[in-house]
Design an enzyme around this catalytic site. Structure first.
Site, short mmCIF file in Angstrom:
data_model
loop_
_atom_site.label_atom_id
_atom_site.label_comp_id
_atom_site.label_asym_id
_atom_site.label_seq_id
_atom_site.Cartn_x
_atom_site.Cartn_y
_atom_site.Cartn_z
N PHE A 78 0.83 -1.21 0.00
CA PHE A 78 0.00 0.00 0.00
C PHE A 78 0.86 1.25 0.00
CE2 PHE A 78 -2.14 -3.34 2.42
CZ PHE A 78 -3.21 -3.56 1.57
N ASN B 13 -12.14 -8.65 5.72
CA ASN B 13 -12.34 -7.37 5.05
C ASN B 13 -13.75 -7.24 4.48
OD1 ASN B 13 -9.40 -5.80 3.68
ND2 ASN B 13 -9.54 -7.00 5.52
N THR C 296 -7.37 -7.32 -0.27
CA THR C 296 -7.66 -6.93 1.10
C THR C 296 -6.67 -5.89 1.60
OG1 THR C 296 -6.23 -8.56 2.15
CG2 THR C 296 -8.46 -9.28 1.60
N CYS C 297 -7.02 -5.28 2.72
CA CYS C 297 -6.15 -4.28 3.35
C CYS C 297 -5.02 -4.94 4.14
CB CYS C 297 -6.97 -3.41 4.29
SG CYS C 297 -7.96 -2.20 3.42
N ASP C 298 -4.82 -6.23 3.98
CA ASP C 298 -3.76 -6.90 4.71
C ASP C 298 -2.49 -6.90 3.88
OD1 ASP C 298 -2.06 -8.94 5.90
OD2 ASP C 298 -3.82 -9.43 7.10
#
Lengths: 377, 377
Positions: free
Chosen positions: A149, B367, B324-326
């Site tokens: 990210f 998520n 996902t935000c992982d």
């Protein structure tokens, strides 16, 4: 960290099979601690950490905002009573049709880390606010961040300039210092980067207003960590240092820090055995493992505290493993876990600090085992 | 490996979101190939690889037996029409109440790897057959086995002696050479170990009758692997070498080898971006990742073939990641994946060889993303 309420619940209800029990009082305490530590920041609870409706409802009532990773999470927050104005779509990776859906629901705040994502938002969510995530190095974090990210700060300037040109509100910069971050200087470094982006755009007349400090606030696992107050002070000092008297609005996105220490998993010893008679290390198999909710033991990254009724007895190193037929379902092997020699098959083992990133990581039906059940009390 | 039936299904049904499509004709072909390759072995399909009811029903009808990892999987096999006599409870880690439940359902064949497990079975499943798993080194396997299952051969002798003493039938020995095992000599080494256990117990008048050859039969991923016939010949030669004219009954437990190449996951490119303007590596984000069913990309262990409509165009290395935000949700980064430069956001990507160990590994709601849907055609 197994509160008396949790202990009483387990003693009374005696649920069969592994389960997570979350104490809402602890979550409420954590929320208030964040409010005290960072009184000028808005708290966006990272829903992905634990989306139990009871948790979302209580936090919504307490005034929390919410960081959603998907449209489903936007809907969860709204169902819990949060207005769309208090929801951030914080995932930098979104399908255009999901952005459109969130916009229809009223969401006006979106994360980006590249021009391509800005263009999607401009097409289907006109006029929204966007913040650009910048890369941080994650040093000092227990669950290290990859480069997945964010973009380098100089590219963030391009991304936000493009957002401005397309009629969006170039709102700010976000970063994430890494989960379980115990190095307070990490925030200082990241805020220095954020300041660069603010300054470069200000020269072009584009005024950013917000810094999203992300999450990474640690919960208490085995080691003591600086308390929320120390974090607040360190962050305030860094803001003052980099932004002087023009301190921007700030957002924080605690997930683990909000719910991690509020939950305890109850598990059971299924088997204790050795691989050879002359082996020093016992293997202890629990009825929960890597695919049942303890995914964060991957690479033995997070070491949960274990509580048994034999604590205080003499211990010996054990390999700790889960109940599935998957050979990767081993929790601690490189660094064996000291457990009481008196521990026996059928004993209960409490796994503390498991309120975050457990239930939703759980596999849907691996080996036929049902997903981790959860009780929020 | 995306069969015409799968391609037609996707073109006609156009399912939204990621999904797995399994072609039953390929599963049937695989079952017949195992029958031909090892005509004297009984096939116990490892349900955990893919427990879709359509697959279990077809295999039950074709005469397959079943390897179950839990009581839930025992019930799945029975619901699909398999009698309990064709079911093995193959997990060496079982709660005593689960053994009792399987016994009530009619199961009489259990895996063990220690005396403690034998004692549980003797208490609640009197007279059952047990086989003891021995450790193998797993060299040559793509998804390496840890030491989680099995004991050293000399301890297996103790375990089976104890089973005999407690009135159980000491039935045989099992091993598992590691998943995606491409070294045919691995079976030879393991059969040599099994032979030692047979011989030691025969001296005490305890006659074992069965060798469970486990799974590990590879499906075709990126590289060519010896066909099922070559495996059959190698195993038969090793049996002859170690057991002479007294070749025991044999069981095989294919999972990946039965369904891996029968399934294709349809996914979509959500985002393509760079971390910096001067970066050589593009990041390609799909709508499925490590927590949506592709858990076996852990440590980049298994490298699935990808198919896009741009194949044949010039390629460049990409980091492939999930939605996902992982930050751990990255599929291939250490060894970037070459993908067409013409690939764009919204394009469909087919992930081949994904019929095994995908749907059930999928997280229940991480998520907010729903678990991987599956269509069996």
């Amino acid at each position: 960290m197994a509160t008396q309420r949790i202990i009483d619940f387990l003693a009374t209800r005696r649920p069969d099979g592994p389960c997570l029990v979350v104490d809402l009082d602890v979550v409420a305490d954590n929320f208030r601690a964040f409010e005290r530590a960072l009184p000028d920041s808005r708290i966006y609870y990272a829903i992905k950490a634990n989306p139990a409706p009871e948790i979302l409802r209580m936090l919504a009532k307490m005034g929390s905002s919410f960081d959603a990773a998907s449209v489903a999470e936007v809907e969860m927050a709204m169902n819990a009573g949060a207005p769309a104005s208090r929801i951030s779509f914080g995932n930098t990776i979104k399908k255009e049709r999901d952005i459109a859906r969130a916009y229809q629901l009223g969401v006006r705040l979106f994360a980006v880390d590249c021009v391509e994502e800005v263009e999607k938002i401009a097409r289907v969510a006109a006029g929204s606010r966007v913040f650009c995530r910048v890369l941080t190095d994650g040093a000092g974090a227990e669950w290290p961040l990859s480069r997945k990210f964010g973009c380098v700060p100089v590219m963030a300037v391009d991304v936000l300039r493009r957002a401005h040109a397309l009629g969006l509100e170039a709102y700010g910069v976000s970063f994430h210092v890494g989960s379980q971050q115990t190095d307070l200087a990490a925030w200082d470094r990241a805020l220095g980067d954020a300041r660069q982006v603010f300054a470069a755009l200000a020269e072009e007349g584009i005024v950013l207003r917000m810094v999203n400090l992300g999450g990474g606030f640690p919960t208490r696992y085995l080691r003591d960590v600086p308390a929320a107050e120390a974090y607040g002070q360190a962050i305030f000092d860094a803001l003052r240092k980099h932004f002087g008297n023009a301190i921007p609005e700030t957002i924080i996105e605690p997930g683990r820090g909000m719910v991690g220490n509020a939950g305890v998993i109850k598990s059971e010893v299924v088997l204790i055995s050795k691989k050879a008679d002359n082996d020093n290390v016992r293997w202890v198999f629990l009825d929960i493992g890597k695919f049942g909710g303890l995914a964060e033991t991957m690479d033995e990254a997070i070491r949960y505290p274990l509580v048994t009724r034999h604590d205080g007895d003499a211990t010996a190193p054990c390999v700790l493993a889960g109940p599935t037929c998957d050979s990767a379902d081993v929790l601690y092997e490189k660094t064996p876990y000291p457990l009481p020699l008196s521990l026996t098959i059928g004993d209960e083992v409490l796994i503390e600090g498991t309120g975050a990133y457990t239930t939703t990581y759980s596999a849907v039906a691996f080996n036929g085992f049902e997903p981790l059940r959860s009780y929020v009390i």
